[in-house]
Design an enzyme around this catalytic site. Structure first.
Site, PDB file in Angstrom:
ATOM      1  N   SER A  18       9.636   2.042   1.499  1.00 51.17           N
ATOM      2  CA  SER A  18       8.454   2.865   1.202  1.00 51.17           C
ATOM      3  C   SER A  18       8.409   3.178  -0.283  1.00 51.17           C
ATOM      4  O   SER A  18       9.343   3.782  -0.825  1.00 51.17           O
ATOM      5  CB  SER A  18       8.508   4.164   2.000  1.00 51.17           C
ATOM      6  OG  SER A  18       7.573   5.079   1.464  1.00 51.17           O
ATOM      7  N   HIS A  41       6.063  -0.816   2.266  1.00 51.68           N
ATOM      8  CA  HIS A  41       5.364   0.237   3.000  1.00 51.68           C
ATOM      9  C   HIS A  41       4.643   1.127   1.987  1.00 51.68           C
ATOM     10  O   HIS A  41       5.262   1.682   1.072  1.00 51.68           O
ATOM     11  CB  HIS A  41       6.390   1.035   3.808  1.00 51.68           C
ATOM     12  CG  HIS A  41       5.813   2.098   4.683  1.00 51.68           C
ATOM     13  ND1 HIS A  41       5.281   1.835   5.925  1.00 51.68           N
ATOM     14  CD2 HIS A  41       5.693   3.439   4.499  1.00 51.68           C
ATOM     15  CE1 HIS A  41       4.872   2.976   6.477  1.00 51.68           C
ATOM     16  NE2 HIS A  41       5.097   3.971   5.628  1.00 51.68           N
ATOM     17  N   ASP A  43       2.317   4.338   1.423  1.00 50.31           N
ATOM     18  CA  ASP A  43       1.881   5.594   2.040  1.00 50.31           C
ATOM     19  C   ASP A  43       0.649   6.156   1.341  1.00 50.31           C
ATOM     20  O   ASP A  43       0.730   6.625   0.205  1.00 50.31           O
ATOM     21  CB  ASP A  43       3.014   6.619   1.971  1.00 50.31           C
ATOM     22  CG  ASP A  43       4.126   6.321   2.965  1.00 50.31           C
ATOM     23  OD1 ASP A  43       3.823   6.176   4.164  1.00 50.31           O
ATOM     24  OD2 ASP A  43       5.297   6.230   2.540  1.00 50.31           O
ATOM     25  N   MET A  45      -1.934   9.126   1.299  1.00 47.22           N
ATOM     26  CA  MET A  45      -2.077  10.511   1.784  1.00 47.22           C
ATOM     27  C   MET A  45      -3.268  11.160   1.104  1.00 47.22           C
ATOM     28  O   MET A  45      -3.465  10.987  -0.103  1.00 47.22           O
ATOM     29  CB  MET A  45      -0.824  11.318   1.448  1.00 47.22           C
ATOM     30  CG  MET A  45       0.460  10.722   1.982  1.00 47.22           C
ATOM     31  SD  MET A  45       1.831  11.847   1.652  1.00 47.22           S
ATOM     32  CE  MET A  45       3.221  10.839   2.171  1.00 47.22           C
ATOM     33  N   HIS A  74       0.288   2.545   5.392  1.00 43.83           N
ATOM     34  CA  HIS A  74       0.363   3.661   6.344  1.00 43.83           C
ATOM     35  C   HIS A  74      -0.621   4.729   5.888  1.00 43.83           C
ATOM     36  O   HIS A  74      -0.379   5.410   4.884  1.00 43.83           O
ATOM     37  CB  HIS A  74       1.813   4.192   6.362  1.00 43.83           C
ATOM     38  CG  HIS A  74       2.019   5.400   7.226  1.00 43.83           C
ATOM     39  ND1 HIS A  74       3.148   6.193   7.143  1.00 43.83           N
ATOM     40  CD2 HIS A  74       1.258   5.959   8.200  1.00 43.83           C
ATOM     41  CE1 HIS A  74       3.064   7.176   8.024  1.00 43.83           C
ATOM     42  NE2 HIS A  74       1.920   7.074   8.669  1.00 43.83           N
ATOM     43  N   MET A  76      -2.216   8.121   6.047  1.00 47.20           N
ATOM     44  CA  MET A  76      -2.131   9.506   6.528  1.00 47.20           C
ATOM     45  C   MET A  76      -3.374  10.217   6.015  1.00 47.20           C
ATOM     46  O   MET A  76      -3.321  11.024   5.079  1.00 47.20           O
ATOM     47  CB  MET A  76      -0.830  10.146   6.015  1.00 47.20           C
ATOM     48  CG  MET A  76       0.396   9.621   6.767  1.00 47.20           C
ATOM     49  SD  MET A  76       1.935   9.885   5.867  1.00 47.20           S
ATOM     50  CE  MET A  76       1.893   8.440   4.829  1.00 47.20           C
ATOM     51  N   MET A 145       6.605   8.199  14.270  1.00 48.40           N
ATOM     52  CA  MET A 145       7.114   8.958  13.112  1.00 48.40           C
ATOM     53  C   MET A 145       8.391   9.682  13.505  1.00 48.40           C
ATOM     54  O   MET A 145       8.440  10.365  14.534  1.00 48.40           O
ATOM     55  CB  MET A 145       6.073   9.971  12.632  1.00 48.40           C
ATOM     56  CG  MET A 145       4.851   9.366  11.953  1.00 48.40           C
ATOM     57  SD  MET A 145       5.207   8.344  10.501  1.00 48.40           S
ATOM     58  CE  MET A 145       6.027   9.529   9.419  1.00 48.40           C
ATOM     59  N   PHE A 151       6.020  13.792   3.423  1.00 46.36           N
ATOM     60  CA  PHE A 151       6.994  13.794   2.325  1.00 46.36           C
ATOM     61  C   PHE A 151       8.149  12.845   2.603  1.00 46.36           C
ATOM     62  O   PHE A 151       8.563  12.694   3.757  1.00 46.36           O
ATOM     63  CB  PHE A 151       7.538  15.208   2.100  1.00 46.36           C
ATOM     64  CG  PHE A 151       6.461  16.194   1.746  1.00 46.36           C
ATOM     65  CD1 PHE A 151       6.040  16.336   0.431  1.00 46.36           C
ATOM     66  CD2 PHE A 151       5.822  16.930   2.744  1.00 46.36           C
ATOM     67  CE1 PHE A 151       5.013  17.214   0.107  1.00 46.36           C
ATOM     68  CE2 PHE A 151       4.788  17.809   2.432  1.00 46.36           C
ATOM     69  CZ  PHE A 151       4.379  17.955   1.110  1.00 46.36           C
ATOM     70  N   ASP A 183       9.662   5.572  10.964  1.00 49.96           N
ATOM     71  CA  ASP A 183       9.420   5.949   9.566  1.00 49.96           C
ATOM     72  C   ASP A 183       9.825   7.402   9.358  1.00 49.96           C
ATOM     73  O   ASP A 183       9.282   8.296  10.008  1.00 49.96           O
ATOM     74  CB  ASP A 183       7.926   5.754   9.271  1.00 49.96           C
ATOM     75  CG  ASP A 183       7.537   6.125   7.844  1.00 49.96           C
ATOM     76  OD1 ASP A 183       8.425   6.383   7.013  1.00 49.96           O
ATOM     77  OD2 ASP A 183       6.315   6.155   7.576  1.00 49.96           O
ATOM     78  N   GLY A 205      12.532   4.806   2.602  1.00 53.03           N
ATOM     79  CA  GLY A 205      12.144   5.131   1.232  1.00 53.03           C
ATOM     80  C   GLY A 205      13.364   5.394   0.379  1.00 53.03           C
ATOM     81  O   GLY A 205      13.847   4.520  -0.347  1.00 53.03           O
TER      82      GLY A 205
END
Ligand code: DX5
Ligand code: ZN
Length: 231
Positions: A18, A41, A43, A45, A74, A76, A145, A151, A183, A205
Site C-alpha cells: 500500500s 495498492h 488508497d 480517501m 481501494h 474509501m 478489512m 489510516f 488489508d 503498507g
C-alpha cells in the site's frame, strides 16, 4: 504445481504493498522499490467515508503511468456509483469500492468489468459478509478489512478472522474463483493468521515500505502466506 518465477509470483498468493506508507513526494522512486509485488495498492480517501484524505484520479493516473506493476485501487469514498468507473477508465487493473457506500453494488461491479477492470467489494470490520454469499460471481475480489479503514500502521483485528473463514468456506463450497483480500496490520505474523483463514491476496503498507529492502519484505510475506494458505 506451476513453476515459480524469479519473484515467486506464481504461488497463487498476491502481495500488494500500500502506497499509503510510501513517501508521497518521491512516488516514482517508491514505486520502483516494489517492482516484485503483484499489484500496488492505492488508497483513495475522501475525508467523508473515512476521516482522512489522500488523493483522487489525477494522482492515480500518474501512478498508473509510472508504476511497474498493475494498480489495485481501494476506494474509501462515498458515492462510488458515481466515481469508481473513472478509475477503471484510467487503466486501474482492479477497482474495489465499499459495500457500505454503494447504492447498487452489483450494477457498479458490472460497469467496472465492462470497462475492463477487476471488480472488488470491501467490507469494514463490523459489516457481515453473509450478504455477499449470493454475489460471489459478481465480483473478482472481496476485501475483508482487518482494521477500521482510514489510516496505515494500525493493529490487525483478529476478530475479523471468523468472518473471513466463513467467506472462504462459502467460496470453496460454490467453486468460486474470487480473490479474498485482507488489508490492515498485515505483517510477518498476522499474514499467517489471515492465510490460514483463507485469504490469498494481502495488502501491506508499513511492513513493506518500512523495510530497508522492499523486495525482501515482499518475498518473506509471500513465503509465509504460501506456507500457511488454506487450500
Ligand atoms: C487503511 C488502508 C490500508 C493501509 C494499510 O485504511 O486501507 O491499505 O494502507 O496499512 P498497514 O499495512 O500499515 O496497516
Ligand atoms: Zn487499503
Amino acid at each position: 504445481m506451476p513453476p515459480i518465477d524469479d519473484n515467486g509470483r506464481r504461488t497463487g498468493i498476491r502481495i500488494n504493498p500500500s502506497i499509503l506508507a510510501a513517501d508521497f513526494v518521491n512516488m516514482q522512486s517508491e514505486l520502483a522499490r516494489i517492482a516484485t509485488a503483484d499489484f500496488v495498492h492505492v488508497d483513495v480517501m475522501d475525508n467523508h467515508f473515512v476521516p482522512n484524505l489522500t488523493f483522487g484520479p489525477q494522482m492515480v493516473e500518474r501512478i498508473q503511468s509510472t508504476s511497474p506493476v498493475p494498480l489495485d485501487v481501494h476506494l474509501m469514498i462515498t458515492n462510488p456509483d458515481r466515481w469508481a468507473p473513472g478509475y477503471a477508465e484510467l487503466g486501474a487493473a482492479s477497482v474495489t469500492f465499499h459495500l457500505e457506500a454503494a447504492k447498487e453494488p452489483v450494477a457498479l461491479a458490472r460497469r467496472l468489468r465492462d470497462i475492463g477492470a477487476r471488480a472488488g467489494v470491501a467490507v469494514k470490520p463490523a459489516t457481515p459478509v453473509e450478504g455477499l454469499f449470493d454475489l460471489l460471481d459478481d465480483f473478482d475480489q472481496i476485501l475483508v478489512m482487518t482494521v477500521e479503514p482510514g489510516f496505515g500502521g494500525q493493529s490487525f483485528m483478529p476478530e475479523t478472522m471468523p468472518k473471513l473463514r466463513r467467506l472462504a468456506d462459502e467460496a470453496r463450497r460454490r467453486g468460486s474463483s474470487v480473490w479474498l483480500q485482507v488489508d490492515g496490520g498485515i505483517g510477518e505474523s498476522t499474514i499467517v493468521q489471515a492465510a490460514e483463514a483463507g485469504a490469498d491476496t494481502f495488502v501491506a503498507g508499513s511492513a513493506v515500505f518500512g523495510a530497508a529492502d522492499c523486495a525482501n519484505a515482499i518475498a518473506d510475506l509471500r513465503a509465509a502466506a504460501a506456507q500457511h494458505h488454506a487450500h
